[in-house]
Design a protein around this motif. Structure first.
Motif, short mmCIF file in Angstrom:
data_model
loop_
_atom_site.label_atom_id
_atom_site.label_comp_id
_atom_site.label_asym_id
_atom_site.label_seq_id
_atom_site.Cartn_x
_atom_site.Cartn_y
_atom_site.Cartn_z
N SER A 133 0.84 -1.20 0.00
CA SER A 133 0.00 0.00 0.00
C SER A 133 0.87 1.25 0.00
CB SER A 133 -0.91 0.02 1.23
OG SER A 133 -1.62 1.25 1.31
N GLU A 134 0.60 2.15 -0.94
CA GLU A 134 1.31 3.43 -1.01
C GLU A 134 0.50 4.55 -0.37
OE1 GLU A 134 2.25 4.28 -5.05
OE2 GLU A 134 3.50 2.49 -5.32
N ARG A 135 -0.68 4.26 0.13
CA ARG A 135 -1.60 5.29 0.62
C ARG A 135 -1.11 5.90 1.94
NH1 ARG A 135 -6.95 4.68 3.30
NH2 ARG A 135 -8.07 6.64 2.97
N ILE A 136 -1.10 7.22 1.97
CA ILE A 136 -0.77 7.96 3.19
C ILE A 136 -2.09 8.34 3.87
CG2 ILE A 136 0.39 9.97 4.19
CD1 ILE A 136 2.32 8.08 2.84
N THR A 137 -2.43 7.62 4.93
CA THR A 137 -3.67 7.89 5.65
C THR A 137 -3.43 8.95 6.73
OG1 THR A 137 -3.28 6.20 7.32
CG2 THR A 137 -4.37 5.49 5.27
N TRP A 138 -4.52 9.45 7.31
CA TRP A 138 -4.38 10.43 8.39
C TRP A 138 -3.76 9.78 9.62
CZ3 TRP A 138 -4.55 15.29 7.17
CH2 TRP A 138 -5.30 15.70 6.06
N THR A 139 -3.98 8.48 9.80
CA THR A 139 -3.32 7.77 10.89
C THR A 139 -1.81 7.77 10.70
OG1 THR A 139 -5.24 6.31 11.17
CG2 THR A 139 -3.14 5.54 12.08
N VAL A 140 -1.38 7.55 9.48
CA VAL A 140 0.05 7.60 9.15
C VAL A 140 0.61 8.99 9.44
CG1 VAL A 140 1.72 7.53 7.25
CG2 VAL A 140 -0.02 5.74 7.45
N VAL A 141 -0.13 10.01 9.06
CA VAL A 141 0.30 11.40 9.27
C VAL A 141 0.56 11.67 10.75
CG1 VAL A 141 -0.45 13.81 9.14
CG2 VAL A 141 -0.86 12.27 7.21
N ILE A 142 -0.40 11.29 11.60
CA ILE A 142 -0.26 11.51 13.05
C ILE A 142 0.93 10.72 13.59
CG2 ILE A 142 -1.36 11.17 15.29
CD1 ILE A 142 -4.07 11.67 13.82
#
Length: 262
Positions: A133-142
């Motif tokens: 997965s290449e997706r940057i989620t908001w969880t990843v951001v935090i």
């Protein structure tokens, strides 16, 4: 002349280690036990030299984000970079207000290196169990924003390691995507840290620093970081980060054995 050589060596160490997940601050603090202690200002500003190298490497990506912000995907990515930076900046100011200073003892750095090595193994193991997965989620951001603070508080953790593997554990298990986001967040973070450090010195009555040494370290760190990052981006296309985990554990263990009581 010997001091100039020491500064060049510290610049090389910073440039090589800033973006490899092995802790630049930890290596610098350890190196300074033998090459002479340097100020936090010196360490932070030459880190900015390494960040300049990443800015140059990613300038096309940065330009695309800046000029294409009206496109939903670019705007979403920019907002996520901003939030990760703000989390780090706000918590970083709180830590600074509390009077936190980096430890100058080797033992906690060595322990952080070892723990970070097992952290890398865990991130790689966990990522291998899930679809790419290449997706940057908001969880990843935090997670990335918080990871930068952890790395700032504990020398030896490594900002790049903390952010890359926080992203991988939080869902972005594609190494290239996690690394790019971690590096791009690092650009405003380290520039801001450098600016804040200089501002503090100016506010306290003047900059007490050998700026010629800082300038040399900055240039050397920029050149070596450019080479190191180019190599790393090619390396992770076909390799895991496990070799860096082994290095951290072995190096940390040797430090505990060879530098007792520090």
């Amino acid at each position: 002349m010997s001091d100039l050589i020491n500064v060049i060596l510290l610049g090389i160490i910073e440039g090589i280690t800033e973006f490899l997940p092995i802790s630049s601050t930890g290596h610098l603090l350890i190196a300074q036990h033998w090459l002479g202690a340097r100020s936090d200002t010196f360490n932070i500003v030459i880190q900015a030299g390494a960040i300049l190298a990443v800015t140059l490497i990613y300038w096309k990506r940065l330009w695309m984000l800046a000029t294409g912000w009206r496109e939903p995907d670019n705007r979403d990515y920019l907002l996520k970079l901003v939030l990760a930076f703000l989390i780090t900046a706000i918590l970083g100011l709180i830590v600074a207000k509390l009077g936190f200073t980096l430890p100058d003892r080797v033992t906690p750095i060595a322990i952080a290196l070892i723990v970070g090595g097992f952290w890398i193994f865990a991130a790689e193991w966990w990522s291998a169990k899930r679809p790419d997965s290449e997706r940057i989620t908001w969880t990843v951001v935090i997670a990335v924003g918080l990871a930068q603070i952890v790395a700032a508080i504990f020398p030896g953790v490594s900002r790049s390691a903390a952010t890359i593997f926080a992203a991988m554990l939080a869902g972005t298990n594609n190494r290239a995507a996690a690394t790019e986001f971690a590096f791009l967040v690092g650009i405003p973070t380290m520039y801001a840290a450098s600016g804040y450090e200089i501002f503090k010195q100016l506010r306290s009555g003047g900059v007490q620093e050998d700026w010629s040494a800082v300038a040399v370290g900055f240039v050397v760190a920029t050149i070596t970081a450019f080479i190191a990052v180019k190599w790393l981006l090619g390396y992770i296309r076909t390799h895991t980060f496990n070799a860096f985990a082994v290095y951290r554990i072995v190096f940390g263990g040797l430090l505990l054995l060879l530098v007792p009581g520090n």
